[in-house]
Design an enzyme around this catalytic site. Structure first.
Site, mmCIF file in Angstrom:
data_model
loop_
_atom_site.group_PDB
_atom_site.id
_atom_site.type_symbol
_atom_site.label_atom_id
_atom_site.label_comp_id
_atom_site.label_asym_id
_atom_site.label_seq_id
_atom_site.Cartn_x
_atom_site.Cartn_y
_atom_site.Cartn_z
ATOM 1 N N LYS A 54 0.799 -1.242 0.000
ATOM 2 C CA LYS A 54 0.000 0.000 0.000
ATOM 3 C C LYS A 54 0.822 1.278 0.000
ATOM 4 C CE LYS A 54 -3.848 0.495 1.392
ATOM 5 N NZ LYS A 54 -5.207 0.778 1.106
ATOM 6 N N GLU A 83 -5.885 13.125 3.300
ATOM 7 C CA GLU A 83 -6.970 12.656 4.190
ATOM 8 C C GLU A 83 -6.970 13.448 5.496
ATOM 9 O OE1 GLU A 83 -7.450 7.998 2.803
ATOM 10 O OE2 GLU A 83 -5.939 8.515 4.270
#
Ligand code: ARG
Length: 457
Positions: free
Chosen positions: A281, A288
């Site tokens: 990932k 965010e």
């Protein structure tokens, strides 16, 4: 000992004292507080309310406090608030004369003045940080003017747009924010000092002197209002909230555009994060977080609006609650704008991928309808004919800009050879040469317009 101990026969209990104090957060105002006191002391001397000698001793004492705090030699501690701290320390340093500083003044007009001085600087800082962000967007818009990307409505591909036009859109939002901070600064630059506790003062003060010394544009006209007005805090927090709203939209785009599914942009490794369990990932934690922090700034706006609601005239201690929301919103705003400026400078843009995608989703359908309408077919009919062509493409697994003239003419005799060059994504973007549109020239004009307006700040 409290500044106001005289009337009391017992010292404040420790828990009440802790609950009541504001020094832990209002120490941020120390420079503003000393600056305002320097001006006040000078004015008291000039107006012969205290002697010139006393005024000078106070000013020297305040200057030495300022430099000792700056150097770290003096720690801000052991006082109810920053105003008490400075005054108590002054008396420790210069003795009797120090006790005259608070003549013709109350902490009510003092804190209102300090806070405006602080907020004024904060507006300037916000303006310079947002300017840097717009400058980064302008560079992106300039290089992106010639590249196409899909434009979305309802997060479905709508029409091809220019990548430069995309970045210009965010510049527009942040230019409005710049304007809001400039207006907030202008409205808050009014001096409450001289209003004293609430009713004004019986001393022959000259507010023009302090106004000039402190760089205020005007003097407040009503002492009751001046000591209890915190509109500027609400305005600042609203301006900050809208910046966060705009940033959080940009965050959302960033998170989508950098996903494998979109693949339009890349965030470099230095600004990405990984997963503790999934080794593959690469996460967009920074956008965010900025998106998440938006809620926090909105919360502070709600907080000040609630604090000022229903307050009886004039000063009430509720108003001490005006500071923490401001300080936290300010710090949040500054860090979010700064990190996003870096992100905008550092993202890489996959122009080929965006170009391929710009033609997807039958994004030039409107151009076909416009083509027919310009040849005399009523737009509504042209819309329907084009809709049928789209249906045909879906069935045959084709794209509009790869249809043959024969396939076009099967739906309408009005189609001629030139439809083939009208229906490409590039032609679609170029056709929109209206002000603010997607053509290369319109975008270049847009970039220049942003630059021109940015110069105002
Ligand atoms: N710490 C106080 C505030 O932030 C200063 C003003 C105190 N005034 C008073 N009347 N108790 O509002």
């Amino acid at each position: 000992m409290k500044l106001w101990q005289g009337r009391f026969s017992a010292p404040m209990s420790a828990d009440a004292d802790t609950f009541n104090e504001s020094l832990s957060f209002d120490q941020k105002l120390y420079r503003a507080d000393i600056t305002a006191s320097l001006a006040h002391a000078q004015m008291l001397g000039k107006c012969n309310i205290i002697s010139e000698k006393e005024s000078q001793a106070i000013q020297d004492g305040l200057q030495s406090i300022l430099s000792d705090i700056g150097s770290g030699a003096l720690k801000i501690e052991n006082a109810e608030d920053i105003h008490s701290f400075v005054e108590e320390n002054l008396v420790k340093r210069i003795g009797q004369a120090g006790k005259k500083l608070h003549t013709a003044r109350s902490r009510n007009d003092q804190v209102a003045t300090d806070f405006r001085l602080y907020a004024r600087e904060s507006c300037d800082k916000a303006i310079s940080l947002i300017k840097a962000l717009v400058e980064a967007l302008v560079l992106r818009a300039k290089e992106g003017a010639k590249y196409l990307m899909p434009g979305f409505t309802h997060l479905r591909k709508a029409q091809p747009v220019s990548c430069g036009q995309y970045f210009n859109a965010y510049s527009e939002m942040f230019l409005r924010d710049l304007d809001r901070f400039a207006a907030c600064r202008r409205r808050l630059n009014i001096m409450p000092l001289g209003s004293a506790a609430l009713a004004g003062t019986s001393y022959p003060i000259d507010r023009e002197i302090t106004k000039e010394l402190l760089g205020f544009d005007e003097i407040s006209e009503n002492s009751l209002d001046a000591v209890s007005d915190r509109d500027f805090v609400a305005e600042y927090l609203f301006a900050a909230s809208l910046v966060m709203a705009h940033l959080s939209r940009l965050c959302e785009d960033t998170i989508l555009y950098t996903s494998d599914e979109f693949g339009y942009w890349n965030i470099p490794d230095e600004y990405s994060t990984g997963s503790s369990i999934m080794p593959q990932k690469k996460n967009p934690d920074l956008p965010e977080l900025v998106r998440g922090k938006t809620g926090r700034v909105y919360g502070h706006l709600t907080s000040i609006l609630t604090v000022i609601k229903g307050l009886p005239l004039a000063y009430n201690k509720d108003l001490q609650e005006d500071k923490e929301c401001f300080f936290d919103a300010e710090a949040t705003l500054f860090s979010c704008v700064s990190i996003y400026t870096a992100l905008i400078e550092k993202i890489t843009i996959n122009v080929n991928r965006m170009f391929e995608e710009a033609g997807g989703g039958f994004s030039t359908a409107t151009d076909i309808a416009d083509y027919l309408a310009k040849k005399g077919m009523p737009f509504r009919d042209a819309h329907a004919v084009t809709g049928r062509l789209v249906q045909y493409c879906i069935k045959e697994n084709k794209t509009l800009f790869r249809l043959s003239l024969k396939e076009f003419r099967a739906e309408s005799e009005l189609f001629e050879e030139d439809i083939l060059s009208t229906v490409t994504p590039r032609a679609s973007a170029e056709a929109r040469d209206s002000v603010g549109g997607s053509s290369l020239n319109a975008v270049r004009r847009g970039v220049n317009a942003v630059r021109r307006r940015l110069k105002k700040f």
